[in-house]
Design an enzyme around this catalytic site. Sequence first.
Site, PDB file in Angstrom:
ATOM      1  N   TRP A  79     -85.636-102.254  67.388  1.00 40.30           N
ATOM      2  CA  TRP A  79     -84.612-103.164  66.858  1.00 40.30           C
ATOM      3  C   TRP A  79     -85.280-104.517  66.592  1.00 40.30           C
ATOM      4  O   TRP A  79     -85.964-105.046  67.476  1.00 40.30           O
ATOM      5  CB  TRP A  79     -83.506-103.286  67.918  1.00 40.30           C
ATOM      6  CG  TRP A  79     -82.368-104.165  67.551  1.00 40.30           C
ATOM      7  CD1 TRP A  79     -81.640-104.156  66.393  1.00 40.30           C
ATOM      8  CD2 TRP A  79     -81.790-105.188  68.369  1.00 40.30           C
ATOM      9  NE1 TRP A  79     -80.652-105.101  66.448  1.00 40.30           N
ATOM     10  CE2 TRP A  79     -80.725-105.740  67.644  1.00 40.30           C
ATOM     11  CE3 TRP A  79     -82.071-105.675  69.641  1.00 40.30           C
ATOM     12  CZ2 TRP A  79     -79.937-106.772  68.151  1.00 40.30           C
ATOM     13  CZ3 TRP A  79     -81.293-106.687  70.156  1.00 40.30           C
ATOM     14  CH2 TRP A  79     -80.235-107.230  69.415  1.00 40.30           C
ATOM     15  N   ASP A 122     -82.700-101.031  77.521  1.00 34.23           N
ATOM     16  CA  ASP A 122     -81.664-101.625  76.680  1.00 34.23           C
ATOM     17  C   ASP A 122     -80.708-100.501  76.285  1.00 34.23           C
ATOM     18  O   ASP A 122     -81.098 -99.568  75.570  1.00 34.23           O
ATOM     19  CB  ASP A 122     -82.346-102.233  75.440  1.00 34.23           C
ATOM     20  CG  ASP A 122     -81.342-102.811  74.457  1.00 34.23           C
ATOM     21  OD1 ASP A 122     -80.148-102.892  74.787  1.00 34.23           O
ATOM     22  OD2 ASP A 122     -81.775-103.185  73.341  1.00 34.23           O
ATOM     23  N   ALA A 126     -77.296-100.044  74.417  1.00 38.06           N
ATOM     24  CA  ALA A 126     -76.259-100.733  73.640  1.00 38.06           C
ATOM     25  C   ALA A 126     -75.249 -99.759  73.030  1.00 38.06           C
ATOM     26  O   ALA A 126     -74.290-100.190  72.401  1.00 38.06           O
ATOM     27  CB  ALA A 126     -76.916-101.564  72.527  1.00 38.06           C
ATOM     28  N   LYS A 141     -70.307-102.088  71.105  1.00 35.82           N
ATOM     29  CA  LYS A 141     -70.114-100.936  70.209  1.00 35.82           C
ATOM     30  C   LYS A 141     -69.112 -99.958  70.812  1.00 35.82           C
ATOM     31  O   LYS A 141     -68.208 -99.488  70.131  1.00 35.82           O
ATOM     32  CB  LYS A 141     -71.417-100.180  69.956  1.00 35.82           C
ATOM     33  CG  LYS A 141     -72.666-100.978  70.115  1.00 35.82           C
ATOM     34  CD  LYS A 141     -72.962-101.846  68.935  1.00 35.82           C
ATOM     35  CE  LYS A 141     -74.074-102.812  69.300  1.00 35.82           C
ATOM     36  NZ  LYS A 141     -74.647-103.518  68.206  1.00 35.82           N
TER      37      LYS A 141
HETATM   38  C1  LIG Z   1     -80.868-101.713  70.447  1.00 38.39           C
HETATM   39  C2  LIG Z   1     -79.891-102.846  70.544  1.00 38.39           C
HETATM   40  N1  LIG Z   1     -79.868-103.616  71.640  1.00 38.39           N
HETATM   41  C3  LIG Z   1     -79.022-104.621  71.779  1.00 38.39           C
HETATM   42  C4  LIG Z   1     -78.112-104.940  70.792  1.00 38.39           C
HETATM   43  C5  LIG Z   1     -77.231-106.135  70.995  1.00 38.39           C
HETATM   44  O1  LIG Z   1     -75.903-105.897  71.013  1.00 38.39           O
HETATM   45  P1  LIG Z   1     -74.852-107.060  71.161  1.00 38.39           P
HETATM   46  O2  LIG Z   1     -74.154-107.168  69.838  1.00 38.39           O
HETATM   47  O3  LIG Z   1     -73.964-106.639  72.265  1.00 38.39           O
HETATM   48  O4  LIG Z   1     -75.579-108.328  71.501  1.00 38.39           O
HETATM   49  C6  LIG Z   1     -78.093-104.180  69.618  1.00 38.39           C
HETATM   50  C7  LIG Z   1     -77.184-104.520  68.526  1.00 38.39           C
HETATM   51  O5  LIG Z   1     -77.289-104.135  67.415  1.00 38.39           O
HETATM   52  C8  LIG Z   1     -79.005-103.097  69.494  1.00 38.39           C
HETATM   53  O6  LIG Z   1     -79.025-102.325  68.403  1.00 38.39           O
END
Ligand SMILES: Cc1ncc(COP(=O)(O)O)c(C=O)c1O
Length: 399
Positions: A137, A218, A220, A253
């Site tokens: 990401w 991580d 999400a 999400k």
């Molecule tokens: C892999 C990953 N980690 C973390 C996040 C962060 O999410 P948030 O919108 O809750 O900050 C995202 C959001 O797209 C993501 O794809």
Amino acid sequence: MLTETSSKARGLADLPPVVNDSLLALIAMCDADPRPEKIDVGVGVFRDGAGNTPILKVIKGAEQRLVDTQKTKAYLGSAGDKRFAELLRPILLGHHADDERIAGLQTPGGCGALRLGFELIATANPKARVFIGTPTWPNHPPIVRAVGLTTVEYPYYERGQGAIRFEDMLDALRSGEPGDVALLHGCCHNPTGADLDEAQWRQVRDVVVERGLFPLIDIAYQGFGRGLDEDAYGVRLMLDSCDEVIVAQSCDKNFSVYRDRVGSLWVKTGSRDATATAMGHVFQRAREMWSMPPDHGAAAVHIVLEDADLRERWLAELAGMRDRINSVRQRIAAADPRLAFIGRQFGMFSMLPLSKEQVLKLREEQAIYMADSGRFNVVGMGDAQIDRFIAAVVGAMDS
Ligand SMILES: Cc1ncc(COP(=O)(O)O)c(C=O)c1O
């Protein structure tokens, strides 16, 4: 302090321009496109069959209850809503929920959790290097660098094969020194959709343990892949085997509350006391950065999880989102053998085997918007757009 002899102070006008986040630039480009048939699979939100990102019914209900019953908006403190974290705890940690060496707190989304987790690591061990998969990401490297830690890439995915470069990944992690961080995606890998299977997770765990690496996971998209428990397999496995683990979690999400910024950070150390001390640093860092997290979204999630009926209905809405993701995946995968790998992947994203030129051509000629890398959101489009999307992608691959 400036003195007569010091050179001219640098001001804001001296700042160099920032290279925009390419995904945000893509959203702006798509918004500005007047063609009514445009397809936006660059976006990072779930869309339903009609092409909308509706507020979940359970969240609407919880928000109404909040408006009707909330008595104060007085400060909550740096930990945010403590009951929210307690309710989330078993969903994320499973059989580790009762482990007193694990503490968690509410954060502004997954981003806030990641930043805070890396702040903690940088405080404890400023020399730690952070191993980051390629690709990952796009916000991971900047968040890590913002706390002053260095990044090291590990190969993760072979686009042409649609497969994880697993042996290369393990070899790279084996070059880590004790205390270096292995940043891992819990599930629904963004941008590739290629998740480690359970046997692979165990092999990664073995390397992490052998080399004394620090796993930071991580997660999400819990519940968007195979199910809430299945998607937390890697998190729980690392907790089984490692004394020190950090988990950055997002509810944005799986409760569809993206802009409300709902997430949590979880810290495990080898003892209750060490965890309490680490959390003291976490609260201090949170206080410096945002003082306390925004309440509204977490308060709505809290209401949903506290109420048995709302919780059941959330699970059903979550299953509905997961089913749509997986059924669109199967539909795309069945269209052409070259796309079959999409049916074996999880979450909202996969990477199409397209060159940057082919991606740009799709944008210009067909009004189909995806990242230059070929990353696309399988549920970025409504049902009515899927056939045109598939035809355009197959045509691009043939060209
Ligand atoms: C892999 C990953 N980690 C973390 C996040 C962060 O999410 P948030 O919108 O809750 O900050 C995202 C959001 O797209 C993501 O794809």
